[in-house]
Design a protein around this motif. Structure first.
Motif, short mmCIF file in Angstrom:
data_model
loop_
_atom_site.label_atom_id
_atom_site.label_comp_id
_atom_site.label_asym_id
_atom_site.label_seq_id
_atom_site.Cartn_x
_atom_site.Cartn_y
_atom_site.Cartn_z
N ASP A 88 -18.13 63.99 100.35
CA ASP A 88 -18.50 65.28 99.61
C ASP A 88 -19.60 66.07 100.00
N ALA A 89 -20.23 67.02 99.36
CA ALA A 89 -21.14 67.69 99.95
C ALA A 89 -22.57 66.89 99.75
N GLN A 90 -22.45 66.12 98.50
CA GLN A 90 -23.63 65.23 98.52
C GLN A 90 -23.91 64.12 99.07
N GLY A 91 -23.01 63.66 100.15
CA GLY A 91 -22.95 62.65 101.01
C GLY A 91 -22.30 61.45 100.30
N ARG A 92 -21.53 61.43 99.10
CA ARG A 92 -20.87 60.63 98.48
C ARG A 92 -19.55 60.24 99.24
N ARG A 93 -19.18 58.96 99.41
CA ARG A 93 -17.90 58.69 100.20
C ARG A 93 -17.02 57.97 99.35
N ALA A 94 -15.76 58.23 99.38
CA ALA A 94 -14.77 57.62 98.57
C ALA A 94 -13.45 57.81 99.27
N PHE A 95 -12.24 56.86 98.94
CA PHE A 95 -10.92 57.19 99.15
C PHE A 95 -10.23 58.26 98.33
N GLN A 96 -9.60 59.09 98.71
CA GLN A 96 -8.88 60.09 97.82
C GLN A 96 -7.58 60.10 98.50
N LEU A 97 -6.53 60.22 97.34
CA LEU A 97 -5.27 60.16 97.36
C LEU A 97 -4.65 61.56 97.90
N MET A 98 -4.01 61.60 98.89
CA MET A 98 -3.47 62.98 99.43
C MET A 98 -1.94 62.76 99.27
N LYS A 99 -1.27 63.12 98.49
CA LYS A 99 0.11 63.20 98.06
C LYS A 99 1.08 63.88 98.78
N GLY A 100 2.03 63.40 99.47
CA GLY A 100 3.00 64.04 100.31
C GLY A 100 4.03 64.74 99.86
N PRO A 101 4.93 65.18 100.23
CA PRO A 101 6.01 66.19 99.81
C PRO A 101 6.76 65.22 99.02
N VAL A 102 7.10 64.05 99.22
CA VAL A 102 7.72 63.01 98.26
C VAL A 102 7.79 63.27 96.85
#
Length: 325
Positions: A88-102
């Motif tokens: 993010d803009a503050q430099g924090r890193r994390a895994f984010q779920l990106m849902k697909g069309p299913v």
């Protein structure tokens, strides 16, 4: 000197790239430490009752269903979803779920036999379990969930035929015939003019789930259920009561899920005609769409040019005769 400056610039660029790669590895390692491995997420032991999904497969050699479903699963990449490492803009890193069309309620899969085996496997889990597993975590799909898929049987290059286990997950397989007469004129008129407005919603998810529940409450007489079971045995080459043509021509026949599809589709047809119970006519009308894609010819059947429709008709005539609706 010019060559020396160019070499030094390349070395500085490579060092910077190695530094970014090292930071990325450290961030991934920190994320793995903060999210320990949980075997229970991969292998849940909670009891579950499997329900037959309401999915349909269309055999579409003329591209008609493709034209009607042109917005279906066109983007590349994973269809189920993925864990994306973001910052993010503050430099924090994390895994984010990106849902697909299913993650939808009506998934339109255009030419599903062109999808890779990995995508087909992910879709099989969604169709069978109404859930998707991503990075060891289960993500439920909101009901109602229905897959409407098409496949073109004329083109085989670059395709991955659906395995029998996934074909068995489709409630029905519908054959799209070539349009004739007025239908062809309507298609030409509607597809060569300005885009039409989006259709209005006719119902919502709650009403559709209620209709499905009513469909399962339709009565089917026990003699009819016994005849459906007899048809399944007549199409099983390993069964002593198998029909002669099926025993000689088939490699395998429909299983229990095929019988469930026949009964459920017959119940739905009975509701459409305003009846409270399914009849013999309902069973006969839905037998071919529910069973043909669950059968496969053996060597002798292919050598003799036997049609699956002929094998099914012989079994239906032998096992359903004499039943009163």
């Amino acid at each position: 000197k010019g060559i020396w400056r160019t070499t030094r610039a390349r070395e500085r660029g490579c060092a910077a790239a190695r530094g970014e790669e090292r930071d990325s590895r450290e961030g991934c390692a920190a994320a793995r430490v903060s999210r320990p491995f949980a075997p229970s997420r991969l292998h849940p032991v909670e009891p579950r009752v499997e329900r037959l999904g309401e999915h349909a497969l269309e055999r579409d050699p003329f591209g008609l269903a493709v034209e009607a479903e042109r917005h279906a699963m066109q983007e590349r990449g994973r269809r189920d979803g993925a864990q994306v490492f973001s910052e993010d803009a503050q430099g924090r890193r994390a895994f984010q779920l990106m849902k697909g069309p299913v993650f939808g309620q009506l998934v339109l899969a255009d030419e599903i036999n062109r999808a890779t085996p990995r995508t087909q496997s992910a879709l099989l889990e969604a169709m069978a379990e109404t859930q998707v597993t991503i990075a060891g975590e289960r993500h439920a799909i909101e009901p109602p969930f229905t897959v409407l898929a098409t496949q073109n049987p004329l083109e085989m290059e670059g395709t991955y035929p659906l395995p029998e286990a996934q074909l068995d997950r489709f409630l029905l397989k519908l054959l799209v015939a070539r349009p004739e007469g007025e239908h062809m004129v309507q298609i030409l008129a509607q597809t060569t003019t300005a885009p039409v407005t989006m259709p209005e919603a006719m119902t919502d998810a709650g009403a559709l789930l209620a209709m499905r529940a009513v469909c399962r409450d339709v009565a089917v007489a026990t003699p009819l259920l016994e005849r459906v079971a007899a048809v399944l045995r007549a199409l099983d080459p390993a069964d002593p009561q198998c029909a002669p043509l099926a025993k000689r021509a088939l490699r395998f026949g429909p299983g229990v899920r095929g019988g469930q599809s026949v009964v459920l589709a017959a119940k739905a047809r009975a509701l459409l005609r305003g009846a409270a119970n399914a009849s013999l006519e309902d069973l006969r009308s839905v037998a071919a769409p529910a069973l043909l894609h669950r059968m496969a010819l053996g060597f002798d059947g292919e050598a003799e040019g036997v049609a699956l429709e002929r094998v099914l008709d012989e079994a239906l005539d032998a096992r359903l005769d004499g039943v009163k609706s």
